[in-house]
Design a protein around this motif. Structure first.
Motif, short mmCIF file in Angstrom:
data_model
loop_
_atom_site.label_atom_id
_atom_site.label_comp_id
_atom_site.label_asym_id
_atom_site.label_seq_id
_atom_site.Cartn_x
_atom_site.Cartn_y
_atom_site.Cartn_z
N LEU A 194 0.87 -1.07 0.05
CA LEU A 194 -0.13 0.06 0.00
C LEU A 194 0.77 1.15 -0.09
CD1 LEU A 194 -2.79 1.13 0.23
CD2 LEU A 194 -2.50 1.13 2.65
N PRO A 195 0.61 2.02 -1.11
CA PRO A 195 1.67 3.22 -1.20
C PRO A 195 1.16 4.41 0.03
CG PRO A 195 0.53 2.82 -3.26
CD PRO A 195 -0.28 1.82 -2.40
N GLU A 196 2.04 4.92 0.29
CA GLU A 196 1.73 6.20 1.24
C GLU A 196 0.99 7.37 0.59
OE1 GLU A 196 5.04 7.39 3.69
OE2 GLU A 196 5.32 5.13 4.38
N GLY A 197 0.15 7.95 1.14
CA GLY A 197 -0.37 9.26 0.66
C GLY A 197 -1.55 8.62 -0.34
N PRO A 198 -2.09 9.87 -1.04
CA PRO A 198 -3.27 9.61 -2.03
C PRO A 198 -2.95 8.41 -3.10
CG PRO A 198 -3.00 11.79 -1.71
CD PRO A 198 -1.65 11.17 -0.94
N LEU A 199 -4.06 7.70 -3.43
CA LEU A 199 -3.91 6.74 -4.31
C LEU A 199 -4.76 6.67 -5.28
CD1 LEU A 199 -2.63 3.74 -5.23
CD2 LEU A 199 -4.32 2.86 -3.85
N MET A 200 -4.63 6.64 -6.82
CA MET A 200 -5.57 6.45 -7.79
C MET A 200 -5.08 5.10 -8.57
SD MET A 200 -5.69 8.93 -11.36
CE MET A 200 -6.79 10.13 -10.63
N ILE A 201 -6.41 4.27 -8.68
CA ILE A 201 -6.45 3.22 -9.45
C ILE A 201 -7.11 3.54 -10.78
CG2 ILE A 201 -7.27 0.79 -9.51
CD1 ILE A 201 -5.16 1.18 -7.36
N VAL A 202 -6.39 2.76 -11.89
CA VAL A 202 -6.87 3.14 -13.22
C VAL A 202 -7.46 1.88 -13.85
CG1 VAL A 202 -6.60 4.23 -15.56
CG2 VAL A 202 -5.30 5.27 -13.42
N LEU A 203 -8.52 1.63 -14.57
CA LEU A 203 -9.09 0.68 -14.92
C LEU A 203 -9.65 1.17 -16.47
CD1 LEU A 203 -11.32 -0.96 -12.10
CD2 LEU A 203 -9.02 -1.58 -12.79
N GLY A 204 -9.42 0.13 -17.35
CA GLY A 204 -9.82 0.47 -18.81
C GLY A 204 -11.02 -0.21 -19.37
N ASN A 205 -10.99 0.06 -20.64
CA ASN A 205 -12.18 -0.53 -21.44
C ASN A 205 -12.31 -1.76 -21.42
OD1 ASN A 205 -12.92 -1.52 -24.69
ND2 ASN A 205 -14.08 0.16 -24.09
N GLU A 206 -13.56 -2.53 -21.30
CA GLU A 206 -13.59 -4.07 -21.37
C GLU A 206 -12.91 -4.65 -22.52
OE1 GLU A 206 -17.28 -2.21 -19.83
OE2 GLU A 206 -16.07 -1.58 -21.38
N GLY A 207 -12.72 -4.06 -23.66
CA GLY A 207 -12.11 -4.69 -24.85
C GLY A 207 -10.63 -4.48 -25.04
N ARG A 208 -10.15 -3.07 -25.04
CA ARG A 208 -8.58 -2.75 -25.09
C ARG A 208 -8.02 -2.54 -23.89
NH1 ARG A 208 -8.81 2.41 -23.65
NH2 ARG A 208 -10.66 3.90 -24.18
N GLY A 209 -8.70 -2.59 -22.72
CA GLY A 209 -7.95 -2.07 -21.34
C GLY A 209 -7.75 -0.59 -21.53
N VAL A 210 -6.79 -0.16 -20.43
CA VAL A 210 -6.29 1.19 -20.24
C VAL A 210 -5.49 1.62 -21.37
CG1 VAL A 210 -5.20 2.80 -18.82
CG2 VAL A 210 -6.20 1.01 -17.61
N SER A 211 -5.87 2.85 -22.00
CA SER A 211 -5.19 3.38 -23.38
C SER A 211 -3.69 3.56 -22.87
CB SER A 211 -5.86 4.50 -23.71
OG SER A 211 -5.64 5.67 -22.80
N GLU A 212 -2.85 3.32 -23.92
CA GLU A 212 -1.60 3.55 -23.78
C GLU A 212 -1.11 5.08 -23.52
OE1 GLU A 212 1.30 1.93 -23.69
OE2 GLU A 212 0.12 0.19 -23.85
N GLU A 213 -1.90 6.00 -23.84
CA GLU A 213 -1.76 7.42 -23.57
C GLU A 213 -2.27 7.53 -21.99
OE1 GLU A 213 -3.30 7.07 -27.82
OE2 GLU A 213 -3.98 6.32 -25.88
N VAL A 214 -2.75 6.75 -21.38
CA VAL A 214 -3.39 6.96 -19.92
C VAL A 214 -2.30 6.11 -19.18
CG1 VAL A 214 -4.58 6.55 -18.02
CG2 VAL A 214 -5.68 7.27 -20.21
N LEU A 215 -1.75 5.14 -19.88
CA LEU A 215 -0.76 4.15 -19.14
C LEU A 215 0.60 4.88 -18.99
CD1 LEU A 215 -1.33 0.55 -20.29
CD2 LEU A 215 -1.68 1.48 -18.04
N SER A 216 0.94 5.72 -20.17
CA SER A 216 2.21 6.41 -20.02
C SER A 216 2.38 7.66 -18.77
CB SER A 216 2.35 7.24 -21.37
OG SER A 216 1.51 8.33 -21.50
N ASN A 217 1.33 7.87 -18.11
CA ASN A 217 1.08 8.73 -17.09
C ASN A 217 1.04 8.11 -15.91
OD1 ASN A 217 1.11 11.47 -18.24
ND2 ASN A 217 -0.29 10.32 -20.06
N VAL A 218 1.00 6.60 -15.78
CA VAL A 218 0.92 5.94 -14.23
C VAL A 218 2.42 5.76 -13.57
CG1 VAL A 218 -1.23 4.95 -14.95
CG2 VAL A 218 0.80 3.67 -15.27
#
Length: 248
Positions: A194-218
């Motif tokens: 568990l990371p310290e501080g605020p946490l964001m979980i990113v989930l993506g589209n049922e077919g393609r998943g999380v887009s590469e554009e978004v994944l490049s910012n995780v």
């Protein structure tokens, strides 16, 4: 008790206006959406939502839900059936204007292109259960205030801050740790602490998943190890596993 107005005709102008709320463009234009059934009406009232119009069958006891500042309409069964999205219409409905509850934003769920209403409703309900009090929806995610999403969420819609915003920008600007699901270059969920501080979980589209554009910012790409023979999990199931792992 509020004095109701009775409407028996499906052709009534007020009924036609309410019927339009079944369409996303009118929900946005009027800042209103329909909820169905006593449970959702009660949840809306108990969690500070603005109930503009209460709609009840002509023989339904609506008195526990009526307040002085709302319009009350009693309707004939045929009118209720017209307004309802259910095969068996409920005895009570309401037109509601969403009011975001306050949220700390320390547990945030970002949804990138979710298309299935049942999945979105389940994810909202699960986020509520595990302390993710803010959910950000990409603009191409299904409408959170459609009838199917509202039914699936079972009232959790009114407990959490739901915001529509650009997914790439939301991930990039989040002031905390951002974890996104991916099958490539990802760490196993079980290996992540568990990371310290605020946490964001990113989930993506049922077919393609999380887009590469978004994944490049995780900050971290993660995956759920599956010892069985299935190749993938439903996004709502995956989201439940992940949010439970990182619950508040």
């Amino acid at each position: 008790m509020v004095a109701p107005k009775h409407i028996a005709s499906k052709d009534n102008r007020r009924i036609k206006d309410l019927k339009k709320l079944q369409q996303k463009k009118y929900r946005r234009k009027q800042d209103l959406f329909l909820i169905e059934g006593a449970h959702l009406v009660e949840e809306a009232l108990n969690h500070g939502q603005k109930v503009q119009t209460l709609i009840a069958l002509e023989d339904y006891d609506y008195s526990p839900y009526a307040t002085a500042d709302m319009e009350v309409i009693t309707v004939a069964p045929g009118v209720m059936k017209l307004l309802s999205s259910l095969e068996t219409p409920p005895g009570i409905m309401a037109a509601v204007s969403y009011r975001k509850p306050s949220s700390e934003g320390r547990r945030v769920l970002l949804l990138d292109g979710i298309q299935d209403p049942g999945n979105l409703g389940t994810l909202l309900r699960t986020a509520d259960a595990f302390g993710f009090d803010r959910v950000i929806l990409s603009p191409d995610t299904v409408d959170a205030f459609s009838d199917k999403v509202l039914r699936s969420a079972q009232g959790s819609t009114f407990h959490i801050d739901i915001t529509v915003a650009d997914a790439v920008q939301s991930a990039r600007e989040f002031n905390g740790t951002v974890l996104g699901t991916s099958l490539e270059g990802a760490s196993s969920l079980e290996q992540l602490e568990l990371p310290e501080g605020p946490l964001m979980i990113v989930l993506g589209n049922e077919g393609r998943g999380v887009s590469e554009e978004v994944l490049s910012n995780v900050d971290v790409r993660m995956k759920i190890e599956m010892p069985g023979q299935s190749e993938s999990l439903n996004v709502a199931i995956a989201g439940g596993i992940i949010m439970h792992h990182f619950k508040a």
